[in-house]
Design an enzyme around this catalytic site. Structure first.
Site: not given
Length: 292
Positions: A101, A176, A244
């Protein structure tokens, strides 16, 4: 661009997710080369048939399909870009798949750089956690070209069940971000529900049986609430990696001038959790904030 029926696969990054993904590829009969920063982490896979490579350069030069599952965008840059990276050392016509990701803009950059080297890149972040990785039923969100996607679809089907080409380069990463935005606010609700049940004197496991199959149902409720109830905080997905992801999503949302208060609150709560020393715990550790 042609692939043999059993192309040589290279896989970089043997963490919580990557190890299970590689194991499924080996079980499916693929010759799989692996590299990670610490060889010790790869010993179990080596005994199961994976072939250790000393450098990224060695792995890239021997693989028909190079796959990566690393931690942060800076790690993606490190393994792809530079004289010792994938883009400079992969075989001509190789296909590159990044499951990390990462930033949509970085995915686009890698795609363009790959084309200039006669390589083909897909951004392919996944969802489903450690359980989905072990059972080969990850959701895989793809950004890239239709023809390239079709070439590697049999490989992807070893690791996932819900595999969708979302659009051009970067589209997988944007998808995502949608996934992580939906999870972020949902995790707050799951934690509040479990702690509410506990404080009301209910059996939270019994409560879960009633609510997980109704309108409140979600993956997080079914898979992470039981871990919360039994205080199992080991990572299926690290707190630090979720922070993150939320940071990337917030940056992208702000570039689109989008109001996103749920994500902002969730990120703040997870940063508070990390400051308490839980950055290497699973995301379900958020419940500990609500129990205090």
């Amino acid at each position: 661009m042609e692939l043999t029926s059993k192309p040589v696969l290279g896989f970089i990054g043997i963490g919580v997710m990557g190890e299970s993904m590689v194991r499924n590829l080996i079980k499916a009969g693929y010759r799989t080369l692996i590299y990670t920063r610490t060889k010790k982490k790869a010993e179990a896979l080596i005994t199961e048939g994976a072939e250790w490579q000393e450098t990224i350069k060695d792995l890239a030069s021997k693989s028909d399909v190079v796959m990566t599952m690393v931690g942060y965008p800076k790690d993606v840059e490190e393994v792809y870009i530079g004289e010792n990276g994938i883009l400079e050392n992969a075989r001509s016509q190789a296909i590159l798949i990044d499951f990390t990701t990462s930033s949509p803009s970085l995915a686009e950059e890698i795609y363009e750089h790959a084309l200039s080297k006669q390589l083909y890149a897909l951004d392919a972040p996944v969802s489903g956690g450690d359980v989905g990785a072990k059972e080969g039923r990850l959701s895989i969100m793809i950004g890239g070209e239709q023809e390239v996607f079709e070439k590697v679809q049999p490989i992807l089907e070893v690791m996932g069940q819900n595999i969708v080409l979302q659009g051009p380069a970067g589209a997988g990463q944007h998808t995502k971000m949608c996934n992580q935005i939906a999870i972020a606010s949902n995790m707050i609700g799951v934690c509040e529900a479990i702690v509410y049940a506990e404080k009301a004197g209910l059996n939270p496991t019994t409560v879960l049986k009633s609510i997980e199959s109704g309108a409140a149902g979600s993956w997080s409720l079914s898979n992470l609430a039981p871990r919360m109830i039994s205080n199992r905080l080991e990572p299926g997905f690290y707190v630090k990696h979720f922070i993150k992801d939320m940071t990337i999503a917030l940056e992208s949302a702000r570039q689109m001038d989008m109001l996103i208060p749920g994500l902002e609150l969730s990120k703040q709560l997870y940063e508070d959790l990390a400051e308490r020393g839980e950055e290497d715990s699973g995301t379900q550790a958020l419940v500990t904030l609500f129990r205090d």
